[in-house]
Design an enzyme around this catalytic site. Structure first.
Site, mmCIF file in Angstrom:
data_model
loop_
_atom_site.group_PDB
_atom_site.id
_atom_site.type_symbol
_atom_site.label_atom_id
_atom_site.label_comp_id
_atom_site.label_asym_id
_atom_site.label_seq_id
_atom_site.Cartn_x
_atom_site.Cartn_y
_atom_site.Cartn_z
ATOM 1 N N HIS A 13 1.055 -0.587 0.252
ATOM 2 C CA HIS A 13 -0.445 0.417 0.107
ATOM 3 C C HIS A 13 0.725 1.215 0.179
ATOM 4 O O HIS A 13 0.977 1.351 0.909
ATOM 5 C CB HIS A 13 -1.267 -0.106 1.386
ATOM 6 N N HIS A 15 1.248 5.728 -1.672
ATOM 7 C CA HIS A 15 0.877 6.585 -2.410
ATOM 8 C C HIS A 15 2.624 7.437 -3.085
ATOM 9 O O HIS A 15 3.502 7.176 -2.356
ATOM 10 C CB HIS A 15 0.218 7.173 -1.524
ATOM 11 N N LYS A 99 -9.490 -0.529 -6.173
ATOM 12 C CA LYS A 99 -9.170 0.592 -5.406
ATOM 13 C C LYS A 99 -10.029 1.020 -4.317
ATOM 14 O O LYS A 99 -10.728 1.904 -5.271
ATOM 15 C CB LYS A 99 -8.412 1.623 -4.442
ATOM 16 N N HIS A 136 -10.193 1.446 1.295
ATOM 17 C CA HIS A 136 -10.011 2.189 2.287
ATOM 18 C C HIS A 136 -11.088 2.419 3.080
ATOM 19 O O HIS A 136 -12.444 2.548 2.876
ATOM 20 C CB HIS A 136 -10.368 3.624 1.716
ATOM 21 N N HIS A 174 -4.405 -0.167 5.400
ATOM 22 C CA HIS A 174 -4.135 0.172 7.063
ATOM 23 C C HIS A 174 -5.157 -0.031 8.201
ATOM 24 O O HIS A 174 -5.535 0.689 8.632
ATOM 25 C CB HIS A 174 -4.161 1.562 6.829
ATOM 26 N N ASP A 247 1.119 2.492 3.612
ATOM 27 C CA ASP A 247 0.453 3.564 3.323
ATOM 28 C C ASP A 247 1.623 4.936 3.885
ATOM 29 O O ASP A 247 1.144 5.840 3.387
ATOM 30 C CB ASP A 247 -0.582 4.272 4.271
HETATM 31 C C1 NCD Z 1 -3.392 9.080 2.073
HETATM 32 C C2 NCD Z 1 -2.980 10.189 1.086
HETATM 33 O O1 NCD Z 1 -2.829 11.491 1.549
HETATM 34 O O2 NCD Z 1 -3.231 9.618 -0.184
HETATM 35 N N1 NCD Z 1 -3.573 9.471 3.208
HETATM 36 C C3 NCD Z 1 -3.759 9.036 4.537
HETATM 37 O O3 NCD Z 1 -3.604 9.753 5.484
HETATM 38 N N2 NCD Z 1 -3.466 7.840 4.564
HETATM 39 C C4 NCD Z 1 -4.740 8.231 1.770
HETATM 40 C C5 NCD Z 1 -5.343 7.207 2.378
HETATM 41 O O4 NCD Z 1 -4.616 6.404 2.037
HETATM 42 O O5 NCD Z 1 -6.561 7.033 2.912
HETATM 43 ZN ZN ZN Z 2 -2.784 5.105 1.486
#
Ligand code: NCD
Ligand code: ZN
Length: 344
Positions: A13, A15, A99, A136, A174, A247
């Site tokens: 996971h 970003h 997702k 999520h 998460h 995450d």
């Molecule tokens: C994530 C993001 O910033 O893209 N933020 C987070 O707090 N985890 C989005 C997500 O996974 O919820």
């Molecule tokens: Zn995330």
């Protein structure tokens, strides 16, 4: 023990954004991990296989020279995702999952799903084509307290999805609560979960006690200590339903240190080291390899990595900032000392 060697891990996971932020962060993940499930919540979101392939090409172009890192792409579900997209994903070599963001749940989720029952035909197709659904798991309506949103999602929505689509492979992303750990533990082998470093390391005091700490603010929000303990127990248990997903969610420092700060913790700079601290405290370093390198690959039906990586007991200080051009990101544990170090 002052050295650990494990099969190269994967991040299930992650970003990485695009443009300048992507170019600043991608090297951190690529040096530790063989693969990562790349989240599709860009602006605009990645909703088609062709957009995912374009995004993948941008990630590959941003990699350090010689890197063999493999980005595993995902599509963002909307109320309007066409049913044919499921088969396209099933046939794609590079797109691995859908997702589900409930609309408004988190960063860049305004185009998410507003009416869960409306996407049931898509879930049925995913079940049939064996395409995993990544969730999520939070309700979003204002009436729900932010600390209860995961638990209520399990009760109202996830239990319904699991019952109705028993063969659908689901990753609850998460995890943050004891209830979610219990839910996943008791569900069938088709239901698994990722756990982040921040939810293993901190309870909600880390956000709010002694001053407000925006770099510990992420969603789902970090909960009470008994929830943290349940997550640590699950992660270090050797149960293959629980695996690594950082995450890591970079935001520019000014968007975090703000009257209305963004949700997301940046952890890619020291992902494996942060997990190692948790496992060591539990006397469970022998369970780290399964969590980090085996169970996720097995769930996604991908081969485990061949290479190995090494961590050494060697204190180092996390920089206050990572900067490139006009981009500035504040990492988790900025300025603090970590005891394990990833060896190049
Ligand atoms: C994530 C993001 O910033 O893209 N933020 C987070 O707090 N985890 C989005 C997500 O996974 O919820
Ligand atoms: Zn995330």
């Amino acid at each position: 023990m002052d050295k650990i060697t494990l099969t190269q891990p994967d991040d299930w996971h992650l970003h990485v954004r695009n443009g300048k932020i992507l170019r600043l962060v991608i090297g951190h993940t690529a040096r530790q991990f063989g693969r990562a499930i790349i989240m599709p919540n860009l602006r605009p979101p990645v909703t088609s296989v062709s957009a995912a392939l374009d995004y993948r090409a941008e990630i590959l172009a941003a990699l350090p020279e010689g890197s063999e890192f493999n980005p595993l792409m995902t599509l963002y579900l909307t109320d309007n995702t066409p049913i044919g997209a499921v088969q396209k994903v099933a046939e794609s070599q590079h797109v691995y999952a859908f997702k589900l963001y409930p609309a408004g749940a988190t960063t860049n989720s305004d185009s998410g799903v507003s009416h869960l029952d409306g996407i049931f035909p898509l879930l049925e197709a995913m079940e049939k084509h064996q395409v995993p659904l990544l969730i999520h798991g939070e309700v979003t309506a204002d009436q729900y307290d932010i600390f209860d949103r995961e638990k209520i999602f399990l009760e109202q929505n996830l239990s319904r999805i699991v019952r109705r689509f028993p063969a659908l492979r689901i990753v609850v992303e998460h995890l943050t609560t004891e209830e979610a750990v219990q839910f996943v533990t008791e569900a069938s082998a088709n239901v698994a979960a990722t756990i982040t470093p921040q939810h293993l390391l901190f309870n909600r005091n880390a956000i709010l006690a002694g001053g407000i700490r925006p770099h510990h603010y992420c969603l789902p929000i970090i909960k009470r200590e008994h929830h943290r303990l349940a997550l640590v127990k699950a992660a270090t248990s050797g149960n293959p339903k629980f695996f690594l997903g950082t995450d890591s969610a970079p935001h520019p420092t000014h968007s975090k240190e703000n009257a209305c700060g963004c949700a997301g913790c940046y952890s890619a700079h020291a992902a494996l080291e942060l997990y190692a601290e948790v496992f060591e405290k539990e006397n469970s370093l022998d369970k780290l390899e399964g969590f980090a390198s085996f169970y996720g690959a097995d769930f996604y039906r991908l081969p485990r990595n061949q290479k190995t990586v090494t961590l050494e007991k060697q204190p180092w200080q996390v920089p206050e900032h990572y900067r490139q051009g006009d981009v500035d990101i504040t990492p988790l544990k900025a300025g603090e000392q970590l005891s394990w170090k990833f060896m190049e």
